[in-house]
Write an enzyme that holds these catalytic residues in place. Structure first.
Site, PDB file in Angstrom:
ATOM      1  N   CYS A 141      -0.627   2.196 -46.269  1.00  0.00           N
ATOM      2  CA  CYS A 141       0.073   1.403 -45.266  1.00  0.00           C
ATOM      3  C   CYS A 141       1.306   0.735 -45.850  1.00  0.00           C
ATOM      4  O   CYS A 141       1.500   0.690 -47.052  1.00  0.00           O
ATOM      5  CB  CYS A 141      -0.863   0.335 -44.708  1.00  0.00           C
ATOM      6  SG  CYS A 141      -1.463  -0.816 -45.967  1.00  0.00           S
ATOM      7  N   CYS A 142       2.130   0.210 -44.947  1.00  0.00           N
ATOM      8  CA  CYS A 142       3.288  -0.560 -45.384  1.00  0.00           C
ATOM      9  C   CYS A 142       2.833  -1.950 -45.805  1.00  0.00           C
ATOM     10  O   CYS A 142       1.730  -2.378 -45.509  1.00  0.00           O
ATOM     11  CB  CYS A 142       4.311  -0.672 -44.255  1.00  0.00           C
ATOM     12  SG  CYS A 142       4.962   0.919 -43.719  1.00  0.00           S
ATOM     13  N   GLY A 143       3.694  -2.666 -46.500  1.00  0.00           N
ATOM     14  CA  GLY A 143       3.339  -4.025 -46.895  1.00  0.00           C
ATOM     15  C   GLY A 143       3.080  -4.122 -48.378  1.00  0.00           C
ATOM     16  O   GLY A 143       3.730  -3.459 -49.172  1.00  0.00           O
TER      17      GLY A 143
END
Length: 262
Positions: free
Chosen positions: A106-108
């Protein structure tokens, strides 16, 4: 044996005030644990395709290897989700340089910025490559047109290694870092010089992505999305041209604009 990038699932779709049963194409999420000299190094969440390229590119990006020949033996057991790596040198992976960590899709904050090995392996670009404005637009258009899995699912990131005129290779993955590692692995396996090449990317140019591009060794990064402020700072420091928002015949150049000409 590698698996499929997508799988069909029964879903309920709501449209025009009614539910209907249908099949939808869903991206596959696959955990792969990398073992180095019998010790666990990292677990990646990825798309189960081009796994050899992914592992080689990831290890090179992390500074564990420099070339494919640094690996004595590599066995990928996709059925169990393991990649067993034996290096020629039985070197100890120092915990001061590397830490066992989970690489998320995921992004982040799936990855921490600037581990010690990032400082050591990120390269200041010496690229002399220049692109015309139309070449920037054409390369992005070509990558997007070839992204069949994204068109089917909308659930993957795409990246391509290019000359100024055309794509050399494109790769798809649920993880944006993974897509870049696959390109890096491909270039090492096929002994492709990188300095004069261009990286085209479907996602946001974060500091992590810019650092990854510097490790691969490209001088120009093209994206259809936005950069972050820290990514622009890094691009200026590492002599990398960052181009974003390549859409509808326009784009923004955020660093080292001398490489982009009319």
């Amino acid at each position: 044996m590698e698996g499929s990038l997508t799988i069909k699932r029964e879903i309920q779709r709501y449209r025009q005030e009614h539910f209907s049963a249908m099949e939808d194409e869903i991206v596959v999420e696959f955990p792969l644990t990398i073992m180095i000299n019998g010790e666990e190094f990292a677990t990646m969440v990825c798309s189960p395709y081009h796994l050899e390229e992914l592992v080689i590119g990831f290890l090179a990006s992390e500074g564990v290897i420099r070339f494919r020949k640094d690996i004595k033996d590599m066995k990928i057991d996709a059925s169990q989700g393991f990649a067993h790596i034996q290096l020629h040198q039985e070197k100890i992976i120092s915990q001061q340089t590397f830490s066992k960590r989970f690489i998320g899709s995921c992004c982040g904050k799936s990855r921490q910025f600037y581990f010690q090995n990032d400082v050591r392996t990120a390269k200041t670009s010496t690229s002399k490559t220049k692109l015309t404005a139309q070449q920037c637009i054409n390369l992005m258009t070509t990558m997007q047109e070839e992204s069949t899995v994204f068109k089917q699912t909308g659930g993957v990131h795409n990246a391509a290694l290019c000359t100024s005129e055309d794509l050399i290779v494109s790769r798809t993955d649920i993880g944006r870092h993974n897509a870049l590692d696959k390109l890096f692995g491909y270039s090492l396996l096929n002994q492709i010089p990188i300095r004069d090449k261009v990286l085209v990317f479907s996602g946001r140019i974060s500091s992590e992505i810019l650092t990854k591009a510097a490790k691969i060794g490209v001088g120009i990064v093209l994206s259809k999305s936005a950069p972050t402020d820290l990514a622009i700072q890094l691009a200026n420091d590492l002599n990398i041209t960052a181009v974003g928002f390549i859409r509808n015949g326009s784009f923004n150049v955020y660093s080292h604009p001398e490489r982009i000409i009319e």
